[in-house]
Write a protein that holds these residues in place. Sequence first.
Motif, PDB file in Angstrom:
ATOM      1  N   ARG A  22     -12.919   6.215   2.881  1.00 26.47           N
ATOM      2  CA  ARG A  22     -11.487   6.340   2.850  1.00 26.47           C
ATOM      3  C   ARG A  22     -10.796   5.351   2.214  1.00 26.47           C
ATOM      4  NH1 ARG A  22     -14.291  10.166   4.002  1.00 26.47           N
ATOM      5  NH2 ARG A  22     -13.985  11.402   5.674  1.00 26.47           N
ATOM      6  N   ARG A  23     -11.400   3.999   2.260  1.00 24.11           N
ATOM      7  CA  ARG A  23     -10.323   2.907   1.278  1.00 24.11           C
ATOM      8  C   ARG A  23     -10.341   3.215  -0.014  1.00 24.11           C
ATOM      9  NH1 ARG A  23     -12.087  -1.050  -1.349  1.00 24.11           N
ATOM     10  NH2 ARG A  23     -14.494  -1.078  -0.684  1.00 24.11           N
ATOM     11  N   ARG A  24     -11.683   3.625  -0.511  1.00 20.92           N
ATOM     12  CA  ARG A  24     -11.601   3.811  -1.951  1.00 20.92           C
ATOM     13  C   ARG A  24     -10.677   5.095  -2.415  1.00 20.92           C
ATOM     14  NH1 ARG A  24     -18.120   3.238  -3.230  1.00 20.92           N
ATOM     15  NH2 ARG A  24     -17.998   0.815  -2.861  1.00 20.92           N
ATOM     16  N   ALA A  25     -10.737   6.188  -1.389  1.00 26.55           N
ATOM     17  CA  ALA A  25      -9.839   7.255  -1.826  1.00 26.55           C
ATOM     18  C   ALA A  25      -8.228   7.009  -1.654  1.00 26.55           C
ATOM     19  CB  ALA A  25     -10.252   8.534  -0.551  1.00 26.55           C
ATOM     20  N   SER A  26      -8.061   6.072  -0.903  1.00 18.66           N
ATOM     21  CA  SER A  26      -6.635   5.480  -0.920  1.00 18.66           C
ATOM     22  C   SER A  26      -6.055   4.715  -1.818  1.00 18.66           C
ATOM     23  CB  SER A  26      -6.243   5.031   0.633  1.00 18.66           C
ATOM     24  OG  SER A  26      -7.209   3.643   0.991  1.00 18.66           O
ATOM     25  N   GLY A  27      -7.107   4.259  -2.686  1.00 18.89           N
ATOM     26  CA  GLY A  27      -6.976   3.350  -3.938  1.00 18.89           C
ATOM     27  C   GLY A  27      -6.831   2.126  -3.724  1.00 18.89           C
ATOM     28  N   LEU A  28      -7.193   1.304  -2.420  1.00 14.91           N
ATOM     29  CA  LEU A  28      -7.132   0.165  -1.983  1.00 14.91           C
ATOM     30  C   LEU A  28      -8.333  -0.761  -2.278  1.00 14.91           C
ATOM     31  CD1 LEU A  28      -5.379   0.495   1.508  1.00 14.91           C
ATOM     32  CD2 LEU A  28      -4.343  -0.126  -0.658  1.00 14.91           C
ATOM     33  N   THR A  29      -8.006  -1.973  -2.811  1.00 11.22           N
ATOM     34  CA  THR A  29      -9.213  -2.903  -2.878  1.00 11.22           C
ATOM     35  C   THR A  29      -9.495  -3.285  -1.732  1.00 11.22           C
ATOM     36  OG1 THR A  29      -7.575  -4.820  -3.231  1.00 11.22           O
ATOM     37  CG2 THR A  29      -8.425  -3.640  -5.173  1.00 11.22           C
ATOM     38  N   LEU A  30     -10.594  -4.017  -1.448  1.00 12.18           N
ATOM     39  CA  LEU A  30     -10.987  -4.527  -0.360  1.00 12.18           C
ATOM     40  C   LEU A  30     -10.238  -5.770   0.430  1.00 12.18           C
ATOM     41  CD1 LEU A  30     -13.763  -4.315   1.596  1.00 12.18           C
ATOM     42  CD2 LEU A  30     -14.465  -6.475   0.656  1.00 12.18           C
ATOM     43  N   GLU A  31      -9.550  -6.368  -0.665  1.00 17.73           N
ATOM     44  CA  GLU A  31      -8.495  -7.435  -0.327  1.00 17.73           C
ATOM     45  C   GLU A  31      -7.534  -6.850   0.148  1.00 17.73           C
ATOM     46  OE1 GLU A  31     -10.499  -7.193  -2.894  1.00 17.73           O
ATOM     47  OE2 GLU A  31     -11.839  -9.008  -3.017  1.00 17.73           O
ATOM     48  N   ALA A  32      -6.731  -5.919  -0.429  1.00 22.30           N
ATOM     49  CA  ALA A  32      -5.546  -5.169   0.060  1.00 22.30           C
ATOM     50  C   ALA A  32      -5.608  -4.648   1.370  1.00 22.30           C
ATOM     51  CB  ALA A  32      -5.117  -4.356  -1.227  1.00 22.30           C
ATOM     52  N   ALA A  33      -6.866  -3.766   1.485  1.00 20.32           N
ATOM     53  CA  ALA A  33      -7.062  -3.025   2.724  1.00 20.32           C
ATOM     54  C   ALA A  33      -7.166  -4.053   3.658  1.00 20.32           C
ATOM     55  CB  ALA A  33      -8.090  -2.031   2.539  1.00 20.32           C
ATOM     56  N   ALA A  34      -7.951  -5.208   3.485  1.00 16.36           N
ATOM     57  CA  ALA A  34      -7.989  -6.187   4.569  1.00 16.36           C
ATOM     58  C   ALA A  34      -6.607  -6.607   5.168  1.00 16.36           C
ATOM     59  CB  ALA A  34      -9.012  -7.253   4.401  1.00 16.36           C
ATOM     60  N   SER A  35      -5.935  -6.953   4.195  1.00 13.58           N
ATOM     61  CA  SER A  35      -4.492  -7.435   4.284  1.00 13.58           C
ATOM     62  C   SER A  35      -3.572  -6.405   5.185  1.00 13.58           C
ATOM     63  CB  SER A  35      -3.836  -7.972   2.963  1.00 13.58           C
ATOM     64  OG  SER A  35      -2.527  -8.318   3.045  1.00 13.58           O
TER      65      SER A  35
END
Length: 207
Positions: A22-35
């Motif tokens: 789901r993170r990858r599908a939303s186009g977010l990096t690990l760093e952006a999603a965590a933030s």
Amino acid sequence: MTSSGEDPARATAPVAPNLRDRRRASGLTLEAAASRAGLSVAHLSRLETGHRQPSLPVLLALSRSYGTTVSDLLGESPPGHSPVLRRGDAQATRAGGWVYRAAGNPGRAMQALRVTVPPAAQEGLVRVHPGEEWLHVLSGRLALGLGEADHILDPGDSAHFDSLVPHRISAVGDEAADMLFVHTLLRSTASELCIGGAHPREAGDRR
């Protein structure tokens, strides 16, 4: 054992791969999603690799960040778009020590879950996030802390509150508690907080 007689340890829906997909599908990096979710990168990485189990507030924060639902992150996919969800279609998923079952369909403004809260699971974890929550105790007893007030809820009792008020939920005594849980699905650019007496990122690492 849950009130339905199922061993929570046997709930094996692939939560970790869903979080990553789901993170990858939303186009977010690990760093952006965590933030966005108010987590450390290391903690989110451990969630995505299955080395940690997410708590309910973490699932809420991630679902808002990814524009999806808690049920979707848990891998629950009720067939079609029928307004009726049969008992046998509600797959059990264990995360953060709690056991979740969908009690409604995804894609709605309100998300409904049936939740089993084992003794001591997530005890003391304080939650703060946008939206509203409603819960109804089916069996067992729940301790609900709202701000400075503490409440004990027995079977048949309900609570409805603004989830920006710091709140904590735990089972009372040595028995698990079952509840119906409904929350509003809101996306927020603000960090969702799970407070454990430290900075949100540090608290996230301990869950």
